[in-house]
Design an enzyme around this catalytic site. Structure first.
Site, PDB file in Angstrom:
ATOM      1  N   ASN A   1       0.102   8.524   8.104  1.00 58.40           N
ATOM      2  CA  ASN A   1      -0.608  10.048   8.805  1.00 58.40           C
ATOM      3  C   ASN A   1      -1.861  10.086   8.756  1.00 58.40           C
ATOM      4  OD1 ASN A   1      -0.906  10.629   6.262  1.00 58.40           O
ATOM      5  ND2 ASN A   1       1.407  11.411   5.922  1.00 58.40           N
TER       6      ASN A   1
ATOM      7  N   ASN B   1      11.679   0.702   1.544  1.00 55.69           N
ATOM      8  CA  ASN B   1      10.639   1.651   1.729  1.00 55.69           C
ATOM      9  C   ASN B   1       9.633   1.297   2.866  1.00 55.69           C
ATOM     10  OD1 ASN B   1       8.037   3.254   0.717  1.00 55.69           O
ATOM     11  ND2 ASN B   1       7.079   1.296   1.234  1.00 55.69           N
TER      12      ASN B   1
ATOM     13  N   THR C   1      -1.078   8.946   3.287  1.00 59.89           N
ATOM     14  CA  THR C   1      -1.039   7.588   3.368  1.00 59.89           C
ATOM     15  C   THR C   1      -1.596   7.144   4.594  1.00 59.89           C
ATOM     16  OG1 THR C   1       0.870   7.452   4.360  1.00 59.89           O
ATOM     17  CG2 THR C   1       1.056   7.531   1.888  1.00 59.89           C
TER      18      THR C   1
ATOM     19  N   TYR D   1      10.591   8.467  15.302  1.00 59.33           N
ATOM     20  CA  TYR D   1      10.513   8.389  13.888  1.00 59.33           C
ATOM     21  C   TYR D   1      11.775   9.020  13.360  1.00 59.33           C
ATOM     22  CZ  TYR D   1       8.700   8.984   9.108  1.00 59.33           C
ATOM     23  OH  TYR D   1       8.466   8.876   7.759  1.00 59.33           O
TER      24      TYR D   1
ATOM     25  N   LYS E   1       1.019  -1.175   0.062  1.00 59.72           N
ATOM     26  CA  LYS E   1      -0.095  -0.037   0.046  1.00 59.72           C
ATOM     27  C   LYS E   1       0.901   1.166   0.024  1.00 59.72           C
ATOM     28  CE  LYS E   1      -0.431   0.195   5.055  1.00 59.72           C
ATOM     29  NZ  LYS E   1      -1.593   0.306   6.228  1.00 59.72           N
ATOM     30  N   GLY E   2       0.185   2.218  -0.038  1.00 58.71           N
ATOM     31  CA  GLY E   2       1.002   3.850   0.148  1.00 58.71           C
ATOM     32  C   GLY E   2       2.034   4.010  -1.048  1.00 58.71           C
TER      33      GLY E   2
ATOM     34  N   ASP F   1       9.554  -9.931   5.569  1.00 60.47           N
ATOM     35  CA  ASP F   1       9.304  -8.795   6.793  1.00 60.47           C
ATOM     36  C   ASP F   1      10.457  -8.405   7.312  1.00 60.47           C
ATOM     37  OD1 ASP F   1       9.041  -7.805   9.322  1.00 60.47           O
ATOM     38  OD2 ASP F   1       7.459  -9.397   9.959  1.00 60.47           O
ATOM     39  N   VAL F   2      10.936  -7.202   7.216  1.00 58.14           N
ATOM     40  CA  VAL F   2      12.048  -6.578   7.384  1.00 58.14           C
ATOM     41  C   VAL F   2      12.707  -7.012   8.779  1.00 58.14           C
ATOM     42  CG1 VAL F   2      11.639  -4.526   5.814  1.00 58.14           C
ATOM     43  CG2 VAL F   2      11.263  -4.219   8.158  1.00 58.14           C
TER      44      VAL F   2
HETATM   45  P1  NAP Z   1       1.853   3.193   4.814  1.00 61.60           P
HETATM   46  O1  NAP Z   1       0.891   3.545   3.783  1.00 61.60           O
HETATM   47  O2  NAP Z   1       1.802   3.152   6.089  1.00 61.60           O
HETATM   48  O3  NAP Z   1       2.721   2.055   4.311  1.00 61.60           O
HETATM   49  C1  NAP Z   1       3.953   1.350   5.028  1.00 61.60           C
HETATM   50  C2  NAP Z   1       4.069   0.135   4.459  1.00 61.60           C
HETATM   51  O4  NAP Z   1       5.300  -0.521   5.193  1.00 61.60           O
HETATM   52  C3  NAP Z   1       2.921  -1.066   4.393  1.00 61.60           C
HETATM   53  O5  NAP Z   1       3.111  -1.571   3.225  1.00 61.60           O
HETATM   54  C4  NAP Z   1       3.511  -1.829   5.711  1.00 61.60           C
HETATM   55  O6  NAP Z   1       2.896  -3.287   5.420  1.00 61.60           O
HETATM   56  C5  NAP Z   1       4.954  -1.865   5.406  1.00 61.60           C
HETATM   57  N1  NAP Z   1       5.711  -2.308   6.792  1.00 61.60           N
HETATM   58  C6  NAP Z   1       5.560  -1.829   7.905  1.00 61.60           C
HETATM   59  N2  NAP Z   1       6.450  -2.856   8.597  1.00 61.60           N
HETATM   60  C7  NAP Z   1       6.836  -3.559   7.869  1.00 61.60           C
HETATM   61  C8  NAP Z   1       7.995  -4.910   8.057  1.00 61.60           C
HETATM   62  N3  NAP Z   1       8.157  -5.201   9.367  1.00 61.60           N
HETATM   63  N4  NAP Z   1       8.180  -5.623   7.098  1.00 61.60           N
HETATM   64  C9  NAP Z   1       7.566  -5.166   5.933  1.00 61.60           C
HETATM   65  N5  NAP Z   1       6.918  -4.237   5.625  1.00 61.60           N
HETATM   66  C10 NAP Z   1       6.364  -3.562   6.629  1.00 61.60           C
HETATM   67  O7  NAP Z   1       2.859   4.374   4.862  1.00 61.60           O
HETATM   68  P2  NAP Z   1       3.825   5.270   3.549  1.00 61.60           P
HETATM   69  O8  NAP Z   1       3.565   6.766   3.716  1.00 61.60           O
HETATM   70  O9  NAP Z   1       3.416   4.655   2.497  1.00 61.60           O
HETATM   71  O10 NAP Z   1       5.161   4.997   3.871  1.00 61.60           O
HETATM   72  C11 NAP Z   1       6.124   4.402   3.120  1.00 61.60           C
HETATM   73  C12 NAP Z   1       7.623   4.919   3.393  1.00 61.60           C
HETATM   74  O11 NAP Z   1       7.531   6.537   3.174  1.00 61.60           O
HETATM   75  C13 NAP Z   1       8.070   4.824   4.874  1.00 61.60           C
HETATM   76  O12 NAP Z   1       9.397   4.509   5.269  1.00 61.60           O
HETATM   77  C14 NAP Z   1       7.703   6.380   5.410  1.00 61.60           C
HETATM   78  O13 NAP Z   1       8.387   6.594   6.719  1.00 61.60           O
HETATM   79  C15 NAP Z   1       8.069   7.007   4.413  1.00 61.60           C
HETATM   80  N6  NAP Z   1       7.785   8.534   4.248  1.00 61.60           N
HETATM   81  C16 NAP Z   1       6.417   8.686   4.327  1.00 61.60           C
HETATM   82  C17 NAP Z   1       5.869  10.017   4.265  1.00 61.60           C
HETATM   83  C18 NAP Z   1       4.494  10.302   4.150  1.00 61.60           C
HETATM   84  O14 NAP Z   1       3.990  11.470   4.457  1.00 61.60           O
HETATM   85  N7  NAP Z   1       3.631   9.383   4.110  1.00 61.60           N
HETATM   86  C19 NAP Z   1       6.793  11.028   4.197  1.00 61.60           C
HETATM   87  C20 NAP Z   1       8.138  10.794   4.339  1.00 61.60           C
HETATM   88  C21 NAP Z   1       8.673   9.502   4.387  1.00 61.60           C
HETATM   89  P3  NAP Z   1       1.632  -3.501   6.315  1.00 61.60           P
HETATM   90  O15 NAP Z   1       0.325  -2.809   5.445  1.00 61.60           O
HETATM   91  O16 NAP Z   1       1.593  -4.950   6.513  1.00 61.60           O
HETATM   92  O17 NAP Z   1       1.536  -2.673   7.720  1.00 61.60           O
END
Ligand code: NAP
Length: 245
Positions: free
Chosen positions: A206, A91, A203, A168, A17-18, A64-65
């Site tokens: 947040n 990611n 996503t 974080y 997702k995301g 799984d990381v």
């Molecule tokens: P998200 O929609 O919550 O997606 C996070 C993804 O990481 C999900 O697929 C989740 O899987 C997976 N995940 C979590 N723990 C894991 C594990 N132990 N092993 C494998 N997968 C795991 O969030 P997102 O916003 O897309 O975030 C993606 C990246 O962008 C992250 O590193 C985040 O810190 C970074 N980021 C996001 C933003 C923002 O504003 N959204 C800004 C800067 C950076 P599940 O569905 O199984 O939980």
């Protein structure tokens, strides 16, 4: 010896997702075979089915990381089926302490966050690096955040200056350190290692408060994943350019 395809192959962690899912979509649209990583098999397979329905060359890869046995299994799968890995996108990430003050965040939250956002990314990279070395254009993108920038956190005029969740933010600062150290180690190889800041993207991470779309958030990741041979390494970028460390 098994014949492997000449198509580039990419692997994105946490991609069900995301921003990860959208990164898979954009890479696959460029004609790259993309392995969609997910820790949950059903969620991963559902996401793959969706992208395959769009006509994209995407396959599921369980990872799984936080579980090193899945990293070894992923290496074997990629080795057997593709012989190399051109692009790795670290990611997967979590944000647990958005409402906690640095003086109050509990150790379990800190450790859990670092396990996924920092140690997990390192462990996956170490497991897959031998396959990345077999590529003539290896690319590693660590999905960081502008919240990992200590320079921006020290600037009262920065728009996210008030956003100070320690677990974080520090996990992303540490991830940036991995980018710099690994890029230095690999500077005489074909592999480029960079940190990407997607920006504040709507996503689940947040509760969809971000103002960027996942299309916009994924674009810098895709750009760094497909850098030409004279592209940067050891850098930190958002879609407007260099982010200060
Ligand atoms: P998200 O929609 O919550 O997606 C996070 C993804 O990481 C999900 O697929 C989740 O899987 C997976 N995940 C979590 N723990 C894991 C594990 N132990 N092993 C494998 N997968 C795991 O969030 P997102 O916003 O897309 O975030 C993606 C990246 O962008 C992250 O590193 C985040 O810190 C970074 N980021 C996001 C933003 C923002 O504003 N959204 C800004 C800067 C950076 P599940 O569905 O199984 O939980």
């Amino acid at each position: 010896m098994t014949e492997h395809s000449n198509k580039r192959v990419a692997f994105v962690t946490g991609a069900n997702k995301g921003i990860g899912l959208e990164t898979v979509r954009q890479l696959a649209k460029q004609g790259i075979t993309v392995l969609l990583g997910a820790r949950d098999e059903q969620r991963g397979k559902d996401a793959v089915a969706k992208l395959q329905g769009e006509g994209l060359d995407v396959q599921f890869l369980h990872l799984d990381v936080n579980d090193a046995t899945t990293h070894d299994a992923a290496r074997m799968f990629i080795e057997d089926n593709f012989g190399r890995l051109d692009i790795l996108v670290n990611n997967a990430g979590i944000a647990l302490d958005v409402a906690q003050k640095p003086s109050e965040v509990d150790m379990q939250t800190l450790r859990k966050t670092f396990d996924t956002n920092f140690f997990g990314a390192i462990s996956v990279t170490q497991a897959l690096l031998p396959l990345n070395r077999k590529s003539d254009a290896g690319r590693i993108v660590n999905v960081s955040s502008g919240l990992g920038s200590l320079t921006q956190h020290s600037d009262p005029t920065w728009k996210f200056y008030e956003v100070k969740p320690l677990a974080y933010n520090a996990s992303k600062t540490a991830l940036n350190a991995f980018t710099v150290m690994l890029a230095h180690e690999l500077k005489d190889t074909a592999i480029k290692v960079n940190s990407a800041d997607p920006g504040f993207t709507a996503t689940d991470l947040n509760a969809h408060r971000g103002y960027k779309t996942v299309e916009q958030g994924a674009s810098i990741i895709v750009r760094l994943a497909t850098l030409p041979s004279d592209g940067a390494t050891g850098g930190y970028f958002d879609d407007e350019g260099v982010v200060p460390w």
